[in-house]
Design an enzyme around this catalytic site. Structure first.
Site, short mmCIF file in Angstrom:
data_model
loop_
_atom_site.label_atom_id
_atom_site.label_comp_id
_atom_site.label_asym_id
_atom_site.label_seq_id
_atom_site.Cartn_x
_atom_site.Cartn_y
_atom_site.Cartn_z
CB ALA A 65 49.10 42.26 37.79
CG ASP A 66 44.64 39.50 33.36
OD1 ASP A 66 44.85 38.29 33.57
OD2 ASP A 66 44.24 39.94 32.27
#
Length: 209
Positions: A65-66
């Site tokens: 995830a970012d």
């Protein structure tokens, strides 16, 4: 396998009641010229997943995830020092900006993947200069994109949120559950109750899960 060293993502994923291992992805997170926030966030989540995939054991799902804080076309990363944090917090004060979190899941062995991105409008309250200084002195801003944590009870930077709360924390739970279902994985808890009991927040996005 969670491709993140973030304690916040670890805590959120633990609430799903699913077993997982954790590792960090070492990639270049520089923004490319002209890159929009959504595109940047998606690219980084995919690059993180691919970096961890190379070393992941068989029969695993890699989750990366970012999270990106964007004020119009400007992408705000983690502040490098107190002056940077102060500038970010003053820039965001009393205004609404966007937080994007992209998720990428890849199945080891088959390479089957899913990528999704959530966006939340975040209206910041009109906090004072004195509150900014106290928050900076607490040390909390320095590992957070945009220089703040929505969940910080002492600073409570956000006025009234009408979008996905966990997205702003760093892992949109509804989107994650929806993505996991594509790999025939179901959490052992009610995702709707997580938002209500853990965040004290009745998320309007629960229908997405």
């Amino acid at each position: 396998m969670l491709a993140s060293g973030s304690p916040r993502r670890r805590e959120l994923l633990e609430r799903l009641g699913l077993p997982f291992e954790r590792t960090s992805a070492d990639i270049d997170e520089a923004v490319r010229e002209g890159e929009a926030a959504a595109d940047y966030t998606i690219r980084l989540s995919q690059e993180k997943a691919q970096a961890v995939l190379k070393h992941a054991p068989e029969n695993r799902i890699v989750l990366a995830a970012d999270t990106t804080v964007a004020d119009g076309p400007a992408i705000l990363g983690k502040p490098v020092d107190a002056d940077d944090a102060r500038a970010m917090l003053k820039q965001l004060r009393g205004r609404t900006h966007q937080v994007y979190t992209a998720l990428t899941l890849i199945e080891v062995g088959t390479g089957r993947s899913v990528t999704d991105v959530a966006v939340t409008d975040v209206p910041m309250r009109d906090y004072s200069d004195e509150e900014i200084e106290a928050y900076i002195n607490s040390g909390d801003p320095f590992d957070k994109a945009g220089g703040y944590a929505i969940q910080n009870a002492a600073f409570h930077p956000v006025k009234v949120l009408s979008g996905c709360y966990s997205n702003v924390v760093g892992l949109p739970m509804c989107r994650l559950v929806r993505a996991l279902r594509q790999f025939e994985i179901k959490p052992g808890v009610d995702i709707h109750m997580i938002c209500r009991t853990q965040f004290d927040y009745d998320c309007p996005a629960v229908g997405e899960a």
